[in-house]
Design a protein around this motif. Structure first.
Motif, mmCIF file in Angstrom:
data_model
loop_
_atom_site.group_PDB
_atom_site.id
_atom_site.type_symbol
_atom_site.label_atom_id
_atom_site.label_comp_id
_atom_site.label_asym_id
_atom_site.label_seq_id
_atom_site.Cartn_x
_atom_site.Cartn_y
_atom_site.Cartn_z
ATOM 1 N N ARG A 8 24.376 46.544 34.472
ATOM 2 C CA ARG A 8 25.411 45.941 35.320
ATOM 3 C C ARG A 8 24.766 45.286 36.555
ATOM 4 N NH1 ARG A 8 28.651 51.567 35.584
ATOM 5 N NH2 ARG A 8 26.498 52.137 36.119
ATOM 6 N N PRO A 9 25.130 44.027 36.840
ATOM 7 C CA PRO A 9 24.580 43.367 38.040
ATOM 8 C C PRO A 9 25.279 43.853 39.311
ATOM 9 C CG PRO A 9 26.116 41.900 36.930
ATOM 10 C CD PRO A 9 26.034 43.145 36.077
ATOM 11 N N LEU A 10 24.636 43.657 40.448
ATOM 12 C CA LEU A 10 25.255 43.946 41.749
ATOM 13 C C LEU A 10 25.911 42.661 42.240
ATOM 14 C CD1 LEU A 10 25.664 45.602 44.362
ATOM 15 C CD2 LEU A 10 23.350 44.983 45.035
ATOM 16 N N GLU A 231 36.467 42.381 37.194
ATOM 17 C CA GLU A 231 37.714 42.328 37.968
ATOM 18 C C GLU A 231 38.424 43.671 37.810
ATOM 19 O OE1 GLU A 231 41.142 39.114 38.907
ATOM 20 O OE2 GLU A 231 40.739 39.406 36.795
ATOM 21 N N VAL A 232 38.735 44.293 38.944
ATOM 22 C CA VAL A 232 39.276 45.653 38.844
ATOM 23 C C VAL A 232 40.739 45.659 38.421
ATOM 24 C CG1 VAL A 232 37.658 46.762 40.421
ATOM 25 C CG2 VAL A 232 39.739 45.757 41.336
ATOM 26 N N ALA A 233 41.470 44.622 38.811
ATOM 27 C CA ALA A 233 42.901 44.619 38.476
ATOM 28 C C ALA A 233 43.118 44.001 37.105
ATOM 29 C CB ALA A 233 43.666 43.831 39.527
ATOM 30 N N GLN A 234 43.968 44.646 36.299
ATOM 31 C CA GLN A 234 44.441 43.986 35.079
ATOM 32 C C GLN A 234 45.589 43.082 35.500
ATOM 33 O OE1 GLN A 234 45.868 46.994 32.409
ATOM 34 N NE2 GLN A 234 44.083 48.280 32.796
ATOM 35 N N GLN A 253 42.659 54.220 32.869
ATOM 36 C CA GLN A 253 41.834 53.311 32.057
ATOM 37 C C GLN A 253 40.614 52.900 32.867
ATOM 38 O OE1 GLN A 253 44.532 50.053 30.576
ATOM 39 N NE2 GLN A 253 46.087 51.481 31.295
ATOM 40 N N PRO A 254 39.676 53.839 33.068
ATOM 41 C CA PRO A 254 38.548 53.553 33.959
ATOM 42 C C PRO A 254 37.722 52.370 33.472
ATOM 43 C CG PRO A 254 38.248 55.649 32.801
ATOM 44 C CD PRO A 254 39.629 55.175 32.485
ATOM 45 N N PHE A 255 37.125 51.672 34.456
ATOM 46 C CA PHE A 255 36.441 50.422 34.128
ATOM 47 C C PHE A 255 34.991 50.453 34.596
ATOM 48 C CE2 PHE A 255 39.729 50.147 37.440
ATOM 49 C CZ PHE A 255 38.940 50.185 38.575
ATOM 50 N N CYS A 256 34.348 51.642 34.494
ATOM 51 C CA CYS A 256 32.969 51.767 34.983
ATOM 52 C C CYS A 256 32.015 50.806 34.281
ATOM 53 C CB CYS A 256 32.461 53.185 34.761
ATOM 54 S SG CYS A 256 33.530 54.455 35.438
ATOM 55 N N GLY A 257 32.273 50.510 33.007
ATOM 56 C CA GLY A 257 31.354 49.689 32.216
ATOM 57 C C GLY A 257 31.123 48.327 32.850
ATOM 58 N N THR A 307 23.165 54.883 37.419
ATOM 59 C CA THR A 307 23.729 55.218 36.099
ATOM 60 C C THR A 307 25.194 55.650 36.221
ATOM 61 O OG1 THR A 307 22.990 57.494 36.364
ATOM 62 C CG2 THR A 307 21.528 56.035 35.112
ATOM 63 N N ASP A 308 25.779 55.566 37.424
ATOM 64 C CA ASP A 308 27.116 56.132 37.667
ATOM 65 C C ASP A 308 28.179 55.598 36.722
ATOM 66 O OD1 ASP A 308 26.466 57.305 40.425
ATOM 67 O OD2 ASP A 308 26.005 55.193 40.707
ATOM 68 N N ARG A 309 28.984 56.484 36.226
ATOM 69 C CA ARG A 309 30.227 56.094 35.545
ATOM 70 C C ARG A 309 31.200 57.269 35.592
ATOM 71 N NH1 ARG A 309 30.461 56.988 29.954
ATOM 72 N NH2 ARG A 309 28.767 58.258 29.185
#
Ligand SMILES: C[S@@+](CC[C@H](N)C(=O)[O-])C[C@H]1O[C@@H](n2cnc3c(N)ncnc32)[C@H](O)[C@@H]1O
Ligand code: SF4
Length: 331
Positions: A8-10, A231-234, A253-257, A307-309
């Motif tokens: 994942r990029p910053l 984008e965090v919001a659906q 519906q977590p979006f860590c990926g 590595t956080d998720r």
């Protein structure tokens, strides 16, 4: 481009400019904990504007495209518009999340300093409910004045509402209708288990799916495409073309990926997850005399190990882990 261990990029840096706030929202800074004898950070513990600018510049060099000032309440930090003017030349999108209590007074200075947009937190249009949720008896009308002042300055406004079952969920359709008519994007946020002080329970969460169903029953909605990765919001749009709303389903519906965000606390600790426990002390790095290149290297090294998720791993086992407060880390 700097990638973490999960590729994942910053892209997004949230900067907390103060741990203080003039509200005591029940889900964020409950009075029982953040009362008169709570020890907030001293001024000398805070990153200076010059130090914040250095961190932001290093982050932009590593690929950050969006800088968001937050807190605590960012508008209680004195001369915050001076910081905005210092960050504007970095070229990233510059936004601010606020409770809007001081926005009517500050909107013009913020826009003039180069702010691009604002996100206003407002949980209810019902005055009694809102006063109960902010717990300092602040009225809805003053927040709405702040929103209009920002819009008058040409700042696009998004409105975020945290939903807690039994407290403000009866007002969601009214909010959707009101902000659709005003032309401001509204986003509902699932009440999250951040911090350790708000007594979070899963039963208090109204799942995003239920929120959409309840709104769609009165104001029909259809799904819309995400604007960009991470984008965090659906997004959902009204089928009659009258606008859109969003839901942020961090719990159900977590979006860590796709998470491309880092946060820096007001005292300069970098967190690569809302649920990171200790953070990395960038203030120490800076005050030890790091050059710009060394600061950038330090940031890249932290991100490279990430590595956080947490939200995807959320389970019985993680529920009782110590967590940092949202008001400290920056929402
Ligand atoms: C911590 S506040 C800081 C900025 C500013 N004081 C404000 O309220 O907009 C940032 C965002 O975090 C949200 N927030 C705080 N605690 C939360 C929780 N437990 N669950 C979900 N969102 C939360 C707030 O509603 C707000 O939209
Ligand atoms: S949500 Fe924002 S306004 Fe409310 S207590 Fe937390 S920091 Fe303050």
């Amino acid at each position: 481009m700097t990638l973490d261990r999960l590729g994942r990029p910053l892209r997004d840096l949230r900067i907390s400019v103060t741990d203080r706030c003039n509200f005591r929202c029940v889900y964020c800074m409950p009075k029982s904990v953040f009362g008169a004898d709570y020890r907030f950070l001293d001024r000398k513990e805070l990153l200076t504007f010059e130090e914040i600018e250095r961190v932001a510049r290093a982050a932009v060099a590593l690929g950050v495209e969006k800088l968001r000032l937050t807190g605590g309440e960012p508008l209680v930090r004195r001369d915050v518009e001076r910081l905005i003017a210092m960050l504007a030349p970095l070229g990233a999108e510059l936004t601010l999340t606020t409770n809007a209590s001081l926005l009517a007074a500050k909107a013009q200075a913020l826009a003039a300093a180069g702010l691009h947009r604002v996100t206003v937190s407002l949980d209810s249009l019902d005055d009694a409910t809102f006063r109960m949720m902010n717990d300092v008896d602040f009225s809805v009308s003053r927040v709405l004045d702040g929103i209009e002042a920002a819009a008058d300055e040409g700042l696009p406004v998004k409105v975020n509402a945290v939903v807690k079952r039994g407290l403000n969920d009866d007002g969601i359709v009214e909010m959707a209708r009101y902000f659709r008519d005003k032309g401001h994007t509204l986003r509902f946020i699932e009440y999250m288990d951040v911090g350790a002080t708000n007594g979070w329970r899963l039963d208090d969460v109204v799942p995003a799916g239920e929120l959409i169903e309840r709104i769609s029953a009165e104001l029909p909605l259809e799904p819309a495409e995400a604007n960009y990765r991470g984008e965090v919001a659906q997004r959902w749009r009204y089928t009659d073309g009258s606008g859109e709303i969003g839901v942020i389903a961090s719990v159900t519906q977590p979006f860590c990926g796709d998470c491309t965000r880092a946060r820096i606390s007001a005292e300069g600790r970098l967190y690569t997850c809302l649920f990171g426990l200790r953070g990395h002390d960038l203030r120490a790095t800076i005050r030890a005399g790091a050059t710009d290149a060394e600061l950038q290297e330090a940031l890249a090294a932290i991100w490279g190990k990430r590595t956080d998720r947490y939200s995807e791993l959320r389970s019985e086992a993680t529920v009782n882990l110590p967590k940092v407060e949202m008001s400290y880390i920056g929402g």
